[in-house]
Write a protein that holds these residues in place. Sequence first.
Motif, PDB file in Angstrom:
ATOM      1  N   MET A   1       0.838  -1.183   0.000  1.00 16.52           N
ATOM      2  CA  MET A   1       0.000   0.000   0.000  1.00 16.52           C
ATOM      3  C   MET A   1       0.885   1.248   0.000  1.00 16.52           C
ATOM      4  N   THR A   2       0.574   2.180  -0.862  1.00 15.73           N
ATOM      5  CA  THR A   2       1.368   3.397  -0.944  1.00 15.73           C
ATOM      6  C   THR A   2       0.857   4.433   0.055  1.00 15.73           C
ATOM      7  N   THR A   3       1.698   5.445   0.286  1.00 12.97           N
ATOM      8  CA  THR A   3       1.384   6.467   1.277  1.00 12.97           C
ATOM      9  C   THR A   3       1.454   7.851   0.649  1.00 12.97           C
ATOM     10  N   SER A   4       1.193   8.852   1.472  1.00 14.04           N
ATOM     11  CA  SER A   4       1.296  10.228   0.996  1.00 14.04           C
ATOM     12  C   SER A   4       2.737  10.561   0.615  1.00 14.04           C
ATOM     13  N   VAL A   5       3.698   9.903   1.233  1.00 20.34           N
ATOM     14  CA  VAL A   5       5.100  10.109   0.870  1.00 20.34           C
ATOM     15  C   VAL A   5       5.347   9.630  -0.554  1.00 20.34           C
ATOM     16  N   ASP A   6       4.776   8.479  -0.913  1.00 19.37           N
ATOM     17  CA  ASP A   6       4.928   7.960  -2.277  1.00 19.37           C
ATOM     18  C   ASP A   6       4.315   8.924  -3.288  1.00 19.37           C
ATOM     19  N   ARG A   7       3.172   9.491  -2.950  1.00 19.54           N
ATOM     20  CA  ARG A   7       2.524  10.459  -3.847  1.00 19.54           C
ATOM     21  C   ARG A   7       3.357  11.736  -3.956  1.00 19.54           C
ATOM     22  N   TYR A   8       3.916  12.172  -2.830  1.00 25.06           N
ATOM     23  CA  TYR A   8       4.756  13.374  -2.819  1.00 25.06           C
ATOM     24  C   TYR A   8       5.958  13.183  -3.740  1.00 25.06           C
ATOM     25  N   VAL A   9       6.677  12.082  -3.579  1.00 20.96           N
ATOM     26  CA  VAL A   9       7.848  11.802  -4.410  1.00 20.96           C
ATOM     27  C   VAL A   9       7.418  11.712  -5.878  1.00 20.96           C
ATOM     28  N   GLY A  10       6.300  11.056  -6.143  1.00 17.08           N
ATOM     29  CA  GLY A  10       5.795  10.943  -7.505  1.00 17.08           C
ATOM     30  C   GLY A  10       5.491  12.285  -8.131  1.00 17.08           C
ATOM     31  N   GLU A  11       4.907  13.185  -7.349  1.00 15.39           N
ATOM     32  CA  GLU A  11       4.609  14.527  -7.858  1.00 15.39           C
ATOM     33  C   GLU A  11       5.889  15.284  -8.177  1.00 15.39           C
ATOM     34  N   ARG A  12       6.914  15.081  -7.371  1.00 15.30           N
ATOM     35  CA  ARG A  12       8.202  15.729  -7.625  1.00 15.30           C
ATOM     36  C   ARG A  12       8.814  15.203  -8.931  1.00 15.30           C
ATOM     37  N   ILE A  13       8.712  13.900  -9.165  1.00 19.93           N
ATOM     38  CA  ILE A  13       9.211  13.304 -10.409  1.00 19.93           C
ATOM     39  C   ILE A  13       8.449  13.877 -11.593  1.00 19.93           C
ATOM     40  N   TYR A  14       7.122  13.902 -11.467  1.00 19.60           N
ATOM     41  CA  TYR A  14       6.259  14.403 -12.542  1.00 19.60           C
ATOM     42  C   TYR A  14       6.619  15.845 -12.902  1.00 19.60           C
ATOM     43  N   SER A  15       6.696  16.713 -11.904  1.00 21.06           N
ATOM     44  CA  SER A  15       6.992  18.124 -12.154  1.00 21.06           C
ATOM     45  C   SER A  15       8.359  18.308 -12.794  1.00 21.06           C
ATOM     46  N   LEU A  16       9.330  17.573 -12.301  1.00 23.18           N
ATOM     47  CA  LEU A  16      10.684  17.688 -12.834  1.00 23.18           C
ATOM     48  C   LEU A  16      10.772  17.142 -14.254  1.00 23.18           C
ATOM     49  N   ARG A  17      10.072  16.039 -14.517  1.00 23.66           N
ATOM     50  CA  ARG A  17      10.066  15.475 -15.876  1.00 23.66           C
ATOM     51  C   ARG A  17       9.500  16.491 -16.859  1.00 23.66           C
ATOM     52  N   LEU A  18       8.394  17.135 -16.479  1.00 21.61           N
ATOM     53  CA  LEU A  18       7.795  18.144 -17.357  1.00 21.61           C
ATOM     54  C   LEU A  18       8.714  19.350 -17.529  1.00 21.61           C
ATOM     55  N   ALA A  19       9.338  19.761 -16.451  1.00 21.39           N
ATOM     56  CA  ALA A  19      10.246  20.902 -16.529  1.00 21.39           C
ATOM     57  C   ALA A  19      11.407  20.627 -17.479  1.00 21.39           C
ATOM     58  N   HIS A  20      11.807  19.359 -17.585  1.00 24.24           N
ATOM     59  CA  HIS A  20      12.872  18.971 -18.510  1.00 24.24           C
ATOM     60  C   HIS A  20      12.339  18.732 -19.926  1.00 24.24           C
ATOM     61  N   GLY A  21      11.016  18.819 -20.088  1.00 25.20           N
ATOM     62  CA  GLY A  21      10.417  18.628 -21.405  1.00 25.20           C
ATOM     63  C   GLY A  21      10.459  17.192 -21.887  1.00 25.20           C
ATOM     64  N   LEU A  22      10.454  16.254 -20.948  1.00 26.65           N
ATOM     65  CA  LEU A  22      10.518  14.835 -21.303  1.00 26.65           C
ATOM     66  C   LEU A  22       9.143  14.194 -21.275  1.00 26.65           C
ATOM     67  N   SER A  23       8.916  13.288 -22.190  1.00 27.70           N
ATOM     68  CA  SER A  23       7.714  12.469 -22.141  1.00 27.70           C
ATOM     69  C   SER A  23       7.957  11.320 -21.164  1.00 27.70           C
ATOM     70  N   ARG A  24       6.898  10.648 -20.777  1.00 27.50           N
ATOM     71  CA  ARG A  24       7.074   9.462 -19.924  1.00 27.50           C
ATOM     72  C   ARG A  24       7.911   8.417 -20.631  1.00 27.50           C
ATOM     73  N   ALA A  25       7.686   8.274 -21.926  1.00 27.02           N
ATOM     74  CA  ALA A  25       8.437   7.278 -22.697  1.00 27.02           C
ATOM     75  C   ALA A  25       9.926   7.594 -22.696  1.00 27.02           C
ATOM     76  N   GLN A  26      10.274   8.868 -22.819  1.00 31.49           N
ATOM     77  CA  GLN A  26      11.686   9.249 -22.823  1.00 31.49           C
ATOM     78  C   GLN A  26      12.328   8.963 -21.464  1.00 31.49           C
ATOM     79  N   LEU A  27      11.631   9.343 -20.390  1.00 34.94           N
ATOM     80  CA  LEU A  27      12.190   9.082 -19.063  1.00 34.94           C
ATOM     81  C   LEU A  27      12.277   7.585 -18.806  1.00 34.94           C
ATOM     82  N   SER A  28      11.243   6.862 -19.183  1.00 35.02           N
ATOM     83  CA  SER A  28      11.234   5.419 -18.915  1.00 35.02           C
ATOM     84  C   SER A  28      12.398   4.726 -19.627  1.00 35.02           C
ATOM     85  N   LYS A  29      12.688   5.161 -20.835  1.00 35.99           N
ATOM     86  CA  LYS A  29      13.799   4.560 -21.584  1.00 35.99           C
ATOM     87  C   LYS A  29      15.125   4.830 -20.877  1.00 35.99           C
TER      88      LYS A  29
END
Length: 125
Positions: A1-29
């Motif tokens: 089961m995930t927690t608010s910490v997992d969501r927090y870290v995920g939001e940080r990843i999401y924001s940073l990925r967008l700031a770098h102009g990367l798609s999910r596919a690019q980051l995943s690769k």
Amino acid sequence: MTTSVDRYVGERIYSLRLAHGLSRAQLSKSIGVTHQQVEKYEKGRNRIYASRLLIIAKALSKDISYFVEGLESDDNKPVVTQHQRMCIEVSRNFMRIENPDHQAAVNTLIKSLANKSMVDADKET
């Protein structure tokens, strides 16, 4: 089961990925997982092992501590400033520009404006 910490870290990843102009596919690769796994990380549906978070941090040119900064707050919600929201929106809109020449023109404009701001700031000092 995930927690608010997992969501927090995920939001940080999401924001940073967008700031770098990367798609999910690019980051995943670049981190060796599927784009579906990146989505699960970003939405806080899957926990991220420390070793994987380190790989993500390197891929996004950040120190691993970036992803947990601010967790000391009571509600574990990231504080997103208006400036950060605007950066994310600019990144999203930029990625929607299909013509590479138009992307290059926008990038040149931004660089020119940034350089002008620096010159203006130097004049004030």
